[in-house]
Design a protein around this motif. Structure first.
Motif, short mmCIF file in Angstrom:
data_model
loop_
_atom_site.label_atom_id
_atom_site.label_comp_id
_atom_site.label_asym_id
_atom_site.label_seq_id
_atom_site.Cartn_x
_atom_site.Cartn_y
_atom_site.Cartn_z
N ASN A 56 11.78 13.55 44.95
CA ASN A 56 10.37 13.28 45.44
C ASN A 56 9.99 12.22 44.41
N TYR A 57 9.96 10.91 44.65
CA TYR A 57 9.73 9.67 43.70
C TYR A 57 8.17 9.70 43.70
N GLU A 58 7.70 9.14 42.69
CA GLU A 58 6.31 8.69 42.54
C GLU A 58 6.68 7.12 41.94
N LEU A 59 5.54 6.32 42.36
CA LEU A 59 5.52 4.94 42.07
C LEU A 59 4.36 4.51 41.60
N PHE A 60 4.13 4.06 40.57
CA PHE A 60 3.06 3.56 39.87
C PHE A 60 3.06 2.12 39.62
N VAL A 61 2.10 1.55 40.45
CA VAL A 61 2.21 -0.12 40.29
C VAL A 61 0.78 -0.66 39.53
N THR A 62 1.37 -1.24 38.37
CA THR A 62 0.01 -1.52 37.57
C THR A 62 -0.05 -3.16 37.54
N VAL A 63 -1.30 -3.58 38.13
CA VAL A 63 -1.48 -5.05 38.07
C VAL A 63 -2.77 -5.36 36.90
N LYS A 64 -2.80 -6.53 36.62
CA LYS A 64 -3.87 -7.09 35.73
C LYS A 64 -4.42 -8.43 35.96
N GLY A 65 -5.70 -8.68 35.48
CA GLY A 65 -6.28 -9.88 35.87
C GLY A 65 -7.89 -9.75 35.48
N GLU A 66 -8.44 -10.50 35.91
CA GLU A 66 -9.98 -10.52 35.58
C GLU A 66 -10.94 -9.88 36.65
N ILE A 67 -11.98 -9.26 36.03
CA ILE A 67 -12.98 -8.68 37.04
C ILE A 67 -13.63 -9.99 37.88
N ASP A 68 -13.64 -9.75 38.90
CA ASP A 68 -14.40 -10.85 39.76
C ASP A 68 -15.96 -10.24 39.85
N GLU A 71 16.39 3.10 37.00
CA GLU A 71 16.11 1.56 36.29
C GLU A 71 16.24 0.55 37.15
N ASN A 72 17.47 0.67 38.15
CA ASN A 72 17.43 -0.34 39.13
C ASN A 72 16.53 -0.43 40.39
N LEU A 73 15.91 0.76 40.41
CA LEU A 73 15.04 0.68 41.46
C LEU A 73 13.63 0.08 40.79
N ALA A 74 13.36 0.37 39.80
CA ALA A 74 12.20 -0.20 39.20
C ALA A 74 12.23 -1.75 39.17
N VAL A 75 13.53 -2.23 38.86
CA VAL A 75 13.80 -3.68 38.85
C VAL A 75 13.79 -4.09 40.41
N GLY A 76 14.19 -3.40 41.16
CA GLY A 76 14.27 -3.83 42.58
C GLY A 76 13.17 -4.03 43.16
N ILE A 77 12.13 -2.94 42.72
CA ILE A 77 10.71 -3.02 43.72
C ILE A 77 9.96 -4.00 42.94
N TRP A 78 10.19 -4.18 41.39
CA TRP A 78 9.38 -5.39 40.82
C TRP A 78 9.68 -6.65 41.98
N HIS A 111 2.10 -6.18 36.29
CA HIS A 111 2.11 -6.00 35.09
C HIS A 111 3.33 -4.74 34.74
N CYS A 112 3.29 -3.78 35.50
CA CYS A 112 4.33 -2.75 35.48
C CYS A 112 4.65 -2.11 36.72
N VAL A 113 5.81 -1.80 36.76
CA VAL A 113 6.29 -0.86 38.03
C VAL A 113 6.99 0.27 37.23
N LYS A 114 6.39 1.34 37.38
CA LYS A 114 6.80 2.80 36.87
C LYS A 114 7.39 3.67 38.24
N VAL A 134 10.86 5.61 34.50
CA VAL A 134 11.33 4.41 34.25
C VAL A 134 10.01 3.36 34.20
N GLU A 135 9.93 2.61 33.30
CA GLU A 135 8.76 1.51 33.31
C GLU A 135 9.59 0.03 33.23
N TYR A 136 9.30 -0.92 34.17
CA TYR A 136 9.95 -1.99 33.79
C TYR A 136 8.52 -3.24 33.86
N PHE A 137 8.54 -4.04 33.25
CA PHE A 137 7.59 -5.05 33.03
C PHE A 137 7.86 -6.46 32.98
#
Ligand code: NI
Length: 137
Positions: free
Chosen positions: A42-54, A98-105, A120-123, A132-135
């Protein structure tokens, strides 16, 4: 710079093995994840993005749009699938977290740059104790 994370979940089967190895050697190297008859996580995927507030919205980006991209480009391909056999972006790779995180990125990053944010990060959380976290590098 501000960071925001969207969580999605998926259930998928895999097997970690090298076909040229015996079942015993695969068990020694890959542990229980080498089970010849597959198993699931039962995987969990956390996708973190970064930028400036509109300033017009107070948001970094439209989270709904981010969620749709993650679900269309990644979750739809992975959920209730066999990662070794059915997931196009994992073909020819060991089905490790590990390969899954890179592939998802690689699947997500071109679409996220359309959202006025950067990936920013795929966890990828495989189990309670392992993630696993990939940046991107
Ligand atoms: Ni496993």
């Amino acid at each position: 710079m501000i960071y925001i994370t969207r969580r999605e979940r998926f259930n998928a089967a895999h097997r970690l093995f090298r076909p040229e190895y015996s079942d015993e050697k695969n068990l020694e190297i890959f542990g229980k994840c080498s089970n010849p008859n597959w198993h699931g996580h039962n995987y969990e995927l956390f996708v973190t993005v970064k930028g400036e507030i509109d300033p017009a919205t107070g948001f970094l980006l439209n989270l709904k749009k981010l969620s749709v991209i993650i679900r269309e480009k990644v979750i739809h391909k992975l959920d209730h699938k066999n990662i070794n056999l059915e997931v196009d972006f994992m073909q020819g790779k060991l089905a490790s977290t590990e390969n899954l995180a890179v592939g998802i990125w690689k699947e997500l990053s071109p679409h996220i740059s359309n959202l006025s944010a950067q990936l920013h990060c795929v966890k990828v959380v495989e189990s309670e104790n392992n993630f696993v976290e990939y940046f991107g590098e």
